[in-house]
Design a protein around this motif. Structure first.
Motif, PDB file in Angstrom:
ATOM      1  N   MET A   1      74.278  14.530 -14.476  1.00 57.77           N
ATOM      2  CA  MET A   1      72.938  14.986 -14.082  1.00 57.77           C
ATOM      3  C   MET A   1      72.047  13.784 -13.818  1.00 57.77           C
ATOM      4  N   THR A   2      71.295  13.839 -12.742  1.00 54.26           N
ATOM      5  CA  THR A   2      70.405  12.755 -12.386  1.00 54.26           C
ATOM      6  C   THR A   2      69.230  12.651 -13.349  1.00 54.26           C
ATOM      7  N   ASP A   3      68.740  11.421 -13.532  1.00 51.18           N
ATOM      8  CA  ASP A   3      67.547  11.214 -14.358  1.00 51.18           C
ATOM      9  C   ASP A   3      66.267  11.458 -13.571  1.00 51.18           C
ATOM     10  N   ARG A   4      66.370  11.334 -12.260  1.00 53.23           N
ATOM     11  CA  ARG A   4      65.202  11.539 -11.410  1.00 53.23           C
ATOM     12  C   ARG A   4      65.026  13.022 -11.107  1.00 53.23           C
ATOM     13  N   PRO A   5      63.791  13.460 -10.884  1.00 50.21           N
ATOM     14  CA  PRO A   5      63.596  14.856 -10.480  1.00 50.21           C
ATOM     15  C   PRO A   5      64.236  15.102  -9.125  1.00 50.21           C
ATOM     16  N   VAL A   6      64.646  16.348  -8.903  1.00 48.10           N
ATOM     17  CA  VAL A   6      65.348  16.721  -7.681  1.00 48.10           C
ATOM     18  C   VAL A   6      64.519  17.732  -6.901  1.00 48.10           C
ATOM     19  N   VAL A   7      64.296  17.441  -5.626  1.00 47.41           N
ATOM     20  CA  VAL A   7      63.604  18.377  -4.744  1.00 47.41           C
ATOM     21  C   VAL A   7      64.549  18.794  -3.626  1.00 47.41           C
ATOM     22  N   LEU A   8      64.627  20.077  -3.391  1.00 53.95           N
ATOM     23  CA  LEU A   8      65.421  20.643  -2.312  1.00 53.95           C
ATOM     24  C   LEU A   8      64.474  21.020  -1.180  1.00 53.95           C
ATOM     25  N   ILE A   9      64.746  20.528   0.020  1.00 52.83           N
ATOM     26  CA  ILE A   9      63.886  20.792   1.172  1.00 52.83           C
ATOM     27  C   ILE A   9      64.730  21.383   2.291  1.00 52.83           C
ATOM     28  N   THR A  10      64.339  22.542   2.788  1.00 54.50           N
ATOM     29  CA  THR A  10      65.016  23.122   3.942  1.00 54.50           C
ATOM     30  C   THR A  10      64.299  22.682   5.224  1.00 54.50           C
ATOM     31  N   GLY A  28      60.137   8.705  -5.894  1.00 50.22           N
ATOM     32  CA  GLY A  28      61.216   8.614  -6.875  1.00 50.22           C
ATOM     33  C   GLY A  28      62.031   9.873  -7.062  1.00 50.22           C
ATOM     34  N   TYR A  29      61.961  10.786  -6.132  1.00 54.99           N
ATOM     35  CA  TYR A  29      62.755  12.010  -6.217  1.00 54.99           C
ATOM     36  C   TYR A  29      64.131  11.808  -5.599  1.00 54.99           C
ATOM     37  N   VAL A  51      67.339   6.302  -3.314  1.00 57.52           N
ATOM     38  CA  VAL A  51      67.498   7.495  -4.138  1.00 57.52           C
ATOM     39  C   VAL A  51      68.791   8.191  -3.759  1.00 57.52           C
ATOM     40  N   ARG A  52      69.211   9.117  -4.593  1.00 56.83           N
ATOM     41  CA  ARG A  52      70.408   9.897  -4.278  1.00 56.83           C
ATOM     42  C   ARG A  52      70.024  11.001  -3.300  1.00 56.83           C
ATOM     43  N   VAL A  53      70.757  11.104  -2.226  1.00 55.19           N
ATOM     44  CA  VAL A  53      70.490  12.113  -1.204  1.00 55.19           C
ATOM     45  C   VAL A  53      71.789  12.839  -0.881  1.00 55.19           C
ATOM     46  N   ILE A  54      71.782  14.161  -1.025  1.00 55.50           N
ATOM     47  CA  ILE A  54      72.912  14.987  -0.602  1.00 55.50           C
ATOM     48  C   ILE A  54      72.425  15.862   0.544  1.00 55.50           C
TER      49      ILE A  54
END
Length: 246
Positions: A1-10, A28-29, A51-54
């Motif tokens: 699990m990432t330590d940074r907050p995760v935002v999902l954007i469509t 920092g997301y 940052v991590r980007v999927i």
């Protein structure tokens, strides 16, 4: 699990969605980005190495895909802290002029697609016990609009109603925001005159959107000037006056 907050954007491959991704990355997301144009998403991922980007391909009118992609993001990141329901379509024609296809396409993306995204997001948030749902509406949602804007405005009014309905449910741990952008330059309105009154550039307009989202505002007209006073006026003025304002 990432330590940074995760935002999902469509709808993150262009316009407001792409710029939101850039600005949330700067805050920092980690980013879960989806859109129909996967090549554009891959280019954006390469531009955000800090940052991590999927990224995943997604057509929001494919109901099953919406639920699958959202659940895959949640599994890969370990959680989703915020979902921004942003994917939209700006097609449209005056009703009764033979372009039902364009108006239906807008309705399916902007309203039915938003409904599917909201359902998928809330499934994740209910399971987590927390989350922030953000729906992107439009200033045009405040009143009925004429000609090619009729269906678009109606769909965005529906999006705002979804947000208010979910908020009224008061689901524990879940915040709900609805954002009403004014004239912000994007791919959707690229053909509109550069001299349109009150039009602001993408970076500035999205910065105001992101600031409102970060504050978890229940609703926000952005940029606040001049759209907050215009919005208040639009609700009470006769349609003849509203036509001259927007």
């Amino acid at each position: 699990m990432t330590d940074r907050p995760v935002v999902l954007i469509t709808g993150a491959s262009a316009g407001l969605g792409e710029e939101m991704a850039r600005q949330f990355a700067a805050l920092g997301y980690d980013l879960a980005l989806c859109a129909r144009r996967i090549d554009r998403l891959q280019e954006l991922r390469a531009a955000l190495p800090e940052v991590r980007v999927i990224v995943k391909e997604l057509d929001v009118t494919d109901d099953d895909a919406v639920f699958t992609v959202f659940q895959e993001f949640a599994a890969e990141f370990g959680r989703i802290d915020r979902v921004v329901v942003n994917a939209g379509l700006g097609k449209g024609a005056p009703l009764g002029t033979g372009r039902f296809d364009a108006n239906r396409a807008t309705a399916m993306v902007n309203f039915v697609g938003a409904l599917a995204q909201t359902e998928a997001a809330l499934q994740i948030f209910r399971a987590q016990g927390r989350g922030h749902l953000v729906l992107i509406s439009s200033m045009s949602a405040l009143r009925g609009m004429r000609k090619s804007m009729t269906t678009y405005a109606a769909t965005k009014a529906g999006v705002a109603a979804i947000a208010e309905g979910v908020r009224s449910e008061r689901i524990p741990g879940i915040d709900v925001s609805v954002i009403y952008p004014g004239y912000i330059r994007s791919e959707m309105n690229s053909r509109v005159s550069q001299k349109t009154k009150f039009m602001v550039n993408t970076e500035f307009g999205v910065r105001k959107m992101v600031a409102a989202i970060e504050k978890r505002k229940v609703k926000a007209y952005v940029p606040a000037w001049p759209w907050l006073p215009i919005g208040l006026a639009m609700k009470v003025l006769p349609l003849s006056a509203v036509r001259k304002m927007v």
